[in-house]
Enzyme design. Structure first.
Site, PDB file in Angstrom:
ATOM      1  N   GLY D 147       0.824  -1.194   0.000  1.00  0.00           N
ATOM      2  CA  GLY D 147       0.000   0.000   0.000  1.00  0.00           C
ATOM      3  C   GLY D 147       0.860   1.245   0.000  1.00  0.00           C
ATOM      4  O   GLY D 147       2.055   1.209   0.307  1.00  0.00           O
ATOM      5  N   CYS D 148       0.253   2.359  -0.351  1.00  0.00           N
ATOM      6  CA  CYS D 148       1.006   3.609  -0.413  1.00  0.00           C
ATOM      7  C   CYS D 148       1.443   4.057   0.979  1.00  0.00           C
ATOM      8  O   CYS D 148       2.597   4.457   1.184  1.00  0.00           O
ATOM      9  CB  CYS D 148       0.170   4.698  -1.093  1.00  0.00           C
ATOM     10  SG  CYS D 148      -1.524   4.824  -0.490  1.00  0.00           S
ATOM     11  N   TYR D 149       0.534   4.003   1.963  1.00  0.00           N
ATOM     12  CA  TYR D 149       0.922   4.435   3.312  1.00  0.00           C
ATOM     13  C   TYR D 149       2.049   3.569   3.885  1.00  0.00           C
ATOM     14  O   TYR D 149       3.013   4.112   4.449  1.00  0.00           O
ATOM     15  CB  TYR D 149      -0.289   4.414   4.246  1.00  0.00           C
ATOM     16  CG  TYR D 149      -1.315   5.493   3.982  1.00  0.00           C
ATOM     17  CD1 TYR D 149      -0.975   6.839   4.070  1.00  0.00           C
ATOM     18  CD2 TYR D 149      -2.637   5.176   3.667  1.00  0.00           C
ATOM     19  CE1 TYR D 149      -1.920   7.832   3.845  1.00  0.00           C
ATOM     20  CE2 TYR D 149      -3.588   6.164   3.443  1.00  0.00           C
ATOM     21  CZ  TYR D 149      -3.229   7.496   3.532  1.00  0.00           C
ATOM     22  OH  TYR D 149      -4.158   8.475   3.322  1.00  0.00           O
ATOM     23  N   GLY D 152       5.421   4.620   2.383  1.00  0.00           N
ATOM     24  CA  GLY D 152       5.914   5.887   2.920  1.00  0.00           C
ATOM     25  C   GLY D 152       6.374   5.797   4.360  1.00  0.00           C
ATOM     26  O   GLY D 152       7.274   6.530   4.788  1.00  0.00           O
TER      27      GLY D 152
END
Lengths: 345, 345, 345, 345
Positions: D147-149, D152
């Site tokens: 996932g993107c979160y 990051g």
């Protein structure tokens, strides 16, 4: 005076609530929303928490009878007409912001919008642009607030048509609207990721429903048929509507004469601001207000007249104008609740 | 081929670096920036860290002699001319993106821009719109990449002028540009808080410096003098330039004919995309690309021809076009490094 | 009461004018701006045309003596102090929105800001957060309106500190501010093209000047030293300030208890809105208002307390709060001129 | 190698097409979209006109058998699993960007997502963060792009967990995502008018589905259970994801040590850029790229460690990472097609 806002959960409805809250002569007695009926207003819209202690109810004209003297209807066209009819039959004055009561010719309406939802009431509305029809509005019980594009086009244009200083056809109107003008419907083309950083025309070539409305009022002002070539666009901005009008002068016309003509025509209008020479209308300067800022420039090299205007599409383009109409209907100063400073920046 | 980017820290310079990095025939040999001279590129622009191992140097044509064969100059007008002259005298081919070498008539230049910074070189540039002047560009050593507004206006307009199908005066051009077109200067009017949610025309009434450039090229295409009434606006968007052109047909013209004319004129052009009927140009569809999307519609009610285009002002409007010119100058396929998909969304 | 707005052409100054115009007890008697002195207000700011018939004058405290009873000073820190001193010496009450009079300890001031511009007056201001210091404000003639970040952090945090329900160090405050908070200076880093679509922290690691201010007030509330790890960011938005506070509970704490604590602490505060469970603060809901929306959630998996708040940085974060202070100073209802609905959308 | 993009009309799908077009080892053999099946790609997405001559087809794994060797699946979770199963059964390697194959524990999956759509295949995916699991990815036929979160948060965090330099619970992660992360569904809360100028947290208190994913990978890195207090927000921006991580050091830790630790951990990683001291990650610097920019700062006053990162949520947060995984699976240089400069501005 007790008023109702019918269709309060759309963007025009929310702006009506914002403006009406500060109106000293008005009590907001009822708010309706088909989708959010039953919910407290401050819960449906947390931004309104602590400001308006009301519960949303369904859109039912009969249920409003006796509870208010005037209603603002912020529903989509076609849906609006039967609601307006019901309200009028219940003795409630109406300021309608849909397109259902703006046109004078039913055939025209049917060509652009389809079947009318309350044909008995068609044609009984007064076109609610106070700068053009103040007297008729004063005596009316059904006022049709103009569309946002017509407002932005007509206010700079009408003085030139009335004075016969421009050719009536074709007049080019290139308009750029904030996205709130498209309403609150869940449309994938209106998602933030689609609009942000983009810009696009739509309904070009004379296909937008505001064309007959602009032509009706422009032709009335000119006393001859006016033809508008109209190109609307969606801006990557939430509020505001900027309009460029290109017209051919009849006879010689300088920028100074054009500005004088506007200055004289609107000298007594509190909401039409002719900007100083060299200053051009911007959306920021009218954000959240009922102003229409205008400017006129003659391009000496080509002989073209350029008219520019800026309004807030939810203000002078919808809710603000509707409240101005109510003020005119009731004989209150038209500026009541409407002379606010813009949100800068 | 070794190339230099002179004025690399402006927005056009950064876009040149982005495009040139993927060019298989090119090595970026030098980058200059008056303000940031001495700093590593990846430190001045963290976004470029790890991508280009170069140090910014001062704008000094002599220092580039022998180190590159071609230079892109992304400096403001007036500042650009002497630098371009210096580069040419050092034997370096130049693609200049300022306004200093676009006009053919020095008096014209002086009226719109003031004194020229290298009058001996004035008029020695080829106007770098490959769709119009491909052959001349192929043999040139000094190419003047067009302004963004002229590119957006001319590509849809020229086919109609060449064919004599529209009246040459006045033609109305209503353009809307992303803010990056105004450059990177610290101007309070370009602050985020001023531009966000706003929209405004500027330099109206024929006052913008791109007017003589559009008229020069349009008149060449028409074989008769063309007069443009031009209104530029600033959009609340960073990139992109949308143009609406309003013209009066000579004789009957249908939308289908107008589209055919565009289709035939640009059939072999890889960067001009005539959109399907009913699809309108949008800035999102050309973001980060060298495309110019076009559409034509005749408003049957008014007889007006509406031409719409969309470009990325930093792409086809500046850096992409400059690279296309370099490709044409060197005989490489014009699409080299330029056929990228837009950043969607 | 006649008031002056000193430094009226900054963003806080403009918001003060917007709010003060609707204040029934106040007449705006003078507006000053170093840069635009001599120009009519409506010419310097076309958005104010027709709304305020005033001419901007230079920032000269002596010239305001006798013409107003209270002045709002919206100048940068260091510049503000001598002006405030001059105004007070002329017998004019002051609400200052700079950082010059917020701290209690001169050494602290000097460490964070440098030399103070009017050391005799240092420490004579009352910290203008009415929810914390209402009584002191009521009797004051010099009130220092808090910074935007401290306002957004303290209102959700103080009830927990007063009740001893969270550990005092470290408390993490992660804040996101609209760009108008950085003011109107022509800074290339604040250009639309730089901010649009971007997001970035700044002054991290305890380097922001609002740190000592938050700690001063938080420690007073806690009765023990509080240490704040503070990270401010710039949002691609013009107005608004969102804050996330992360704290470790002392002893067990549920979301329900946390909400009760907030509810009780601010039960009588008209501008602090505890949102319903499950509703989170958003910038839109406070746009253009003096509200501070708050919410509390305990993350059961980690035992962390999350506090969220949203204010308009120019409203409750600056101009609105300053007017609320004036209301408190003069004994008027604190909500006077401030209970407006947000601009939605 | 022939590849398919399944679910090509979502935002991740469009970004995959943009990246894959420039991949020298890859031919895009098929694109699918349930909603737009049957339409030419350039008609469904005018931005792709002239770039990819393909027709969208329905999502049918069987129909892809023999036509491609690898498929990217950009479908919503739950919908993705059976499609992935079908593709694998047809012998097609898969890089899946949904949440269906990221978690190791089925009970965990069911608690956060509900029933799995292909339980036989659950747990057979390799977690596709090449910086953590390069070797396993190299041999895999089913890779679950993170996932993107989590991307990051993990890239700045893992080096500290591996080295045992921070307390494992609680770690606070405050993330801000561009709206494209929410996908292309017609949701009224994602309209431009709702997001523009606003900012809001959502799914707070440990309610977001990326929590178990972050904790799984963080705990693996730490060798002990890690607990994350996670707060996601929606930014008024289309692309990009900024993350602030707050952690408590175990033992003394300076900013210099923290930066060294990051520098050593990711020294050989082409896509993790440790910014120079004093430079902070910004979304603009990674726009359209596969980079993850990171920075570390210890707040000396509070002893807190602050980690900051910026990615493009559609790049390193989705499509770019998926292509990097494909490169790793096939033994190609991981940077193939991915070392592009960001779109500046």
């Amino acid at each position: 005076m007790r008023v109702a806002v019918v269709g309060a959960s759309g963007y025009v409805g929310l702006e009506l609530l914002r403006v009406l809250r500060r109106h000293p002569e008005v009590e907001i007695a009822a708010v309706t929303s088909e989708q959010r009926a039953g919910r407290p207003l401050g819960e449906a819209f947390p931004g309104l928490a602590g400001l308006l202690d009301l519960r949303l109810e369904a859109n039912d004209p009969a249920a409003l009878a006796g509870r208010c003297e005037l209603a603002f209807t912020g529903l989509p066209h076609a849906v609006s007409a039967p609601t307006v009819a019901g309200l009028r039959e219940a003795g409630i004055a109406v300021v309608d912001v849909s397109g259902d009561f703006r046109l004078h010719d039913l055939a025209d309406y049917e060509r652009w919008y389809g079947r009318h939802g309350a044909p008995d009431w068609f044609g009984k509305g007064v076109y609610g642009l106070p700068e053009l029809h103040r007297d008729a509005i004063a005596g009316a019980e059904l006022v049709a607030a103009p569309g946002c594009y017509p407002t932005g086009a007509l206010l700079p244009l009408v003085p030139f048509l009335r004075a016969g200083r421009i050719e009536p056809a074709p007049i080019h109107v290139d308009s750029k609207s904030g996205v709130s003008g498209a309403g609150r419907k869940p449309d994938a083309d209106l998602l933030f990721a689609e609009i942000d950083g983009s810009f696009k025309a739509y309904n070009v070539g004379g296909a937008h429903r505001h064309v007959p409305e602009i032509e009706q009022e422009a032709s009335l002002a000119a006393g001859e048929p006016v033809r508008i070539a109209f190109t609307p666009h969606l801006l990557p901005a939430t509020r505001g509507l900027a309009t460029s009008v290109y017209a051919r002068p009849r006879g010689a016309l300088t920028s100074a004469e054009a500005r004088s003509l506007l200055a004289e025509a609107w000298a007594d209008e509190p909401f039409v601001r002719l900007l100083p020479e060299g200053t051009l209308p911007s959306l920021a300067a009218v954000r959240g207000t009922n102003f229409c800022d205008v400017q006129a420039v003659v391009d000496e090299r080509t002989g073209s007249l350029l008219l520019l205007s800026a309004i807030d599409n939810l203000g002078k383009g919808a809710a603000g104008q509707a409240v101005q109409c109510m003020n005119a209907m009731r004989g209150w100063p038209e500026t009541t609740a409407l002379l606010e400073a813009p949100l800068l920046p």
